[in-house]
Design a protein around this motif. Sequence first.
Motif, PDB file in Angstrom:
ATOM      1  N   GLU A 127       8.707   4.398  -9.926  1.00 25.77           N
ATOM      2  CA  GLU A 127       8.647   5.757 -10.457  1.00 25.77           C
ATOM      3  C   GLU A 127       9.889   6.074 -11.292  1.00 25.77           C
ATOM      4  O   GLU A 127      10.409   7.181 -11.267  1.00 25.77           O
ATOM      5  CB  GLU A 127       8.540   6.769  -9.310  1.00 25.77           C
ATOM      6  CG  GLU A 127       7.311   6.584  -8.443  1.00 25.77           C
ATOM      7  CD  GLU A 127       7.299   7.562  -7.282  1.00 25.77           C
ATOM      8  OE1 GLU A 127       6.283   8.255  -7.120  1.00 25.77           O
ATOM      9  OE2 GLU A 127       8.294   7.633  -6.558  1.00 25.77           O
ATOM     10  N   ARG A 128      10.369   5.087 -12.019  1.00 31.40           N
ATOM     11  CA  ARG A 128      11.561   5.297 -12.822  1.00 31.40           C
ATOM     12  C   ARG A 128      11.377   6.453 -13.792  1.00 31.40           C
ATOM     13  O   ARG A 128      10.326   6.607 -14.404  1.00 31.40           O
ATOM     14  CB  ARG A 128      11.884   4.022 -13.605  1.00 31.40           C
ATOM     15  CG  ARG A 128      12.337   2.877 -12.716  1.00 31.40           C
ATOM     16  CD  ARG A 128      12.509   1.604 -13.523  1.00 31.40           C
ATOM     17  NE  ARG A 128      12.967   0.527 -12.668  1.00 31.40           N
ATOM     18  CZ  ARG A 128      13.005  -0.742 -13.041  1.00 31.40           C
ATOM     19  NH1 ARG A 128      12.629  -1.085 -14.261  1.00 31.40           N
ATOM     20  NH2 ARG A 128      13.431  -1.664 -12.220  1.00 31.40           N
ATOM     21  N   ILE A 129      12.422   7.247 -13.946  1.00 31.45           N
ATOM     22  CA  ILE A 129      12.369   8.405 -14.822  1.00 31.45           C
ATOM     23  C   ILE A 129      12.519   7.943 -16.265  1.00 31.45           C
ATOM     24  O   ILE A 129      13.492   7.282 -16.614  1.00 31.45           O
ATOM     25  CB  ILE A 129      13.500   9.389 -14.460  1.00 31.45           C
ATOM     26  CG1 ILE A 129      13.376   9.804 -12.996  1.00 31.45           C
ATOM     27  CG2 ILE A 129      13.462  10.611 -15.375  1.00 31.45           C
ATOM     28  CD1 ILE A 129      14.567  10.570 -12.482  1.00 31.45           C
ATOM     29  N   THR A 130      11.582   8.306 -17.086  1.00 25.75           N
ATOM     30  CA  THR A 130      11.663   7.932 -18.491  1.00 25.75           C
ATOM     31  C   THR A 130      12.559   8.906 -19.244  1.00 25.75           C
ATOM     32  O   THR A 130      12.861  10.004 -18.765  1.00 25.75           O
ATOM     33  CB  THR A 130      10.271   7.946 -19.140  1.00 25.75           C
ATOM     34  OG1 THR A 130       9.768   9.285 -19.125  1.00 25.75           O
ATOM     35  CG2 THR A 130       9.309   7.027 -18.387  1.00 25.75           C
ATOM     36  N   ARG A 131      12.973   8.497 -20.436  1.00 21.06           N
ATOM     37  CA  ARG A 131      13.803   9.370 -21.263  1.00 21.06           C
ATOM     38  C   ARG A 131      13.063  10.676 -21.575  1.00 21.06           C
ATOM     39  O   ARG A 131      13.647  11.767 -21.553  1.00 21.06           O
ATOM     40  CB  ARG A 131      14.168   8.654 -22.566  1.00 21.06           C
ATOM     41  CG  ARG A 131      15.195   9.393 -23.424  1.00 21.06           C
ATOM     42  CD  ARG A 131      15.324   8.747 -24.786  1.00 21.06           C
ATOM     43  NE  ARG A 131      15.732   7.356 -24.704  1.00 21.06           N
ATOM     44  CZ  ARG A 131      16.999   6.943 -24.757  1.00 21.06           C
ATOM     45  NH1 ARG A 131      17.976   7.818 -24.881  1.00 21.06           N
ATOM     46  NH2 ARG A 131      17.298   5.658 -24.691  1.00 21.06           N
ATOM     47  N   GLU A 132      11.756  10.561 -21.851  1.00 20.30           N
ATOM     48  CA  GLU A 132      10.961  11.744 -22.175  1.00 20.30           C
ATOM     49  C   GLU A 132      10.875  12.685 -20.979  1.00 20.30           C
ATOM     50  O   GLU A 132      11.011  13.906 -21.116  1.00 20.30           O
ATOM     51  CB  GLU A 132       9.551  11.326 -22.618  1.00 20.30           C
ATOM     52  CG  GLU A 132       9.488  10.579 -23.935  1.00 20.30           C
ATOM     53  CD  GLU A 132      10.016   9.150 -23.833  1.00 20.30           C
ATOM     54  OE1 GLU A 132      10.070   8.591 -22.703  1.00 20.30           O
ATOM     55  OE2 GLU A 132      10.399   8.591 -24.874  1.00 20.30           O
ATOM     56  N   ALA A 133      10.656  12.103 -19.794  1.00 21.30           N
ATOM     57  CA  ALA A 133      10.563  12.934 -18.584  1.00 21.30           C
ATOM     58  C   ALA A 133      11.896  13.606 -18.277  1.00 21.30           C
ATOM     59  O   ALA A 133      11.936  14.751 -17.808  1.00 21.30           O
ATOM     60  CB  ALA A 133      10.122  12.079 -17.398  1.00 21.30           C
ATOM     61  N   TRP A 134      12.991  12.902 -18.543  1.00 22.82           N
ATOM     62  CA  TRP A 134      14.320  13.472 -18.308  1.00 22.82           C
ATOM     63  C   TRP A 134      14.496  14.758 -19.116  1.00 22.82           C
ATOM     64  O   TRP A 134      14.985  15.769 -18.603  1.00 22.82           O
ATOM     65  CB  TRP A 134      15.384  12.449 -18.680  1.00 22.82           C
ATOM     66  CG  TRP A 134      16.811  12.911 -18.482  1.00 22.82           C
ATOM     67  CD1 TRP A 134      17.577  13.595 -19.364  1.00 22.82           C
ATOM     68  CD2 TRP A 134      17.618  12.733 -17.317  1.00 22.82           C
ATOM     69  NE1 TRP A 134      18.822  13.852 -18.849  1.00 22.82           N
ATOM     70  CE2 TRP A 134      18.872  13.334 -17.586  1.00 22.82           C
ATOM     71  CE3 TRP A 134      17.414  12.110 -16.084  1.00 22.82           C
ATOM     72  CZ2 TRP A 134      19.907  13.320 -16.657  1.00 22.82           C
ATOM     73  CZ3 TRP A 134      18.460  12.118 -15.165  1.00 22.82           C
ATOM     74  CH2 TRP A 134      19.675  12.714 -15.444  1.00 22.82           C
TER      75      TRP A 134
END
Length: 355
Positions: free
Chosen positions: A331-338
């Motif tokens: 479930e790594r946080i993507t740049r977009e989700a950040w």
Amino acid sequence: MGLRPATVGALCALMSCVTAQGGDAGCGGKGVAVLVRCAGTLRESRLSLLAAYAADLRGVADVWVQYDTTCGSFARVSRAAKCRRLSTQGEANLTFLASRHANLQVHVTNTTAVLEAFPQIAANWADGERFREWGDLGRQQHETFVASWWRSTSASARYHSVWVLEDDVRFGGSVRDFVLRHEADHGPCSPAHVHYAAAQFKPTFEATGSVYLQSQWMHWTKASRASAPFRAAVPQSAWVRKVEYVEKMSDRVVALVEVALHAGQFAFGEFFVSSLCRARGAWCTMLDIACCPPTASFEYLKQCTYSGLPSGVPKHAVRDCVALRVKHWVERITREAWVQRGMNGTNRWQHPIKW
């Protein structure tokens, strides 16, 4: 290859080519260090993060980058050559960063150099499958590398404590404010001085017999992950687990680690220094920076009073204090989700960040 001219220019603009002085001296004339542990490929995003740390912490803390060039044993010569090539590139890029930031320094090391400093651990590391199966030392035991850095750079003469960060953890806010707030609340000049801070303290399965804890991350629940001298010196009732993404050690805790290593005391990193500290009793004060109100869903939250909360504070009064919100690797946080989730305004540590 190293940084291209265009890349260097872009990084320089991003970093504002800071050339400030290092951190101010704190209580007792000593300051704070922030040690970021890195290895392998250093992408522009990682270099930019290191530059941001240096710029944000200017006048507050010295930033050290510990670059682990361990290549290990590869079946194919081509893989070993690639590892060495990446290490050479990484050193060159870090040297460039250090030339732009007066408060950023680089410590290049590897497993061989670290084990030479602690021969008792070298013997343990080579003795038995339980050690060989782990892979390289740097990934499994941060504290040995931290102690090696502390000694080889004469850090004890300059710093009263060090924050150790993995390079894939990111703070949703100002790291400067985080460090200053901790120094004010728990630094050596504070009556609530904390010698060791980390996140998600939990007693081990061996310490409690809890079936719930037995089902958790396997390395936390096996006595075989500790050397015989460690098991003899630290009773299992004092074993405390934690995560290693963010942790702070005082000079006394680093000294404690050094003494233990020279005595052949060694354990998996996610319960090594926390257990050493817990076993030392009152002087080795501990703080869980991920303490939250206990809930039925997460049993470990019930352990906040185990070694994290100030004396006399009732559980119901505990608030979410700079919590480390850990995501599973899938479930790594993507740049977009950040960006979309407004992570930069959370004032929390997030892991793992792989962009």
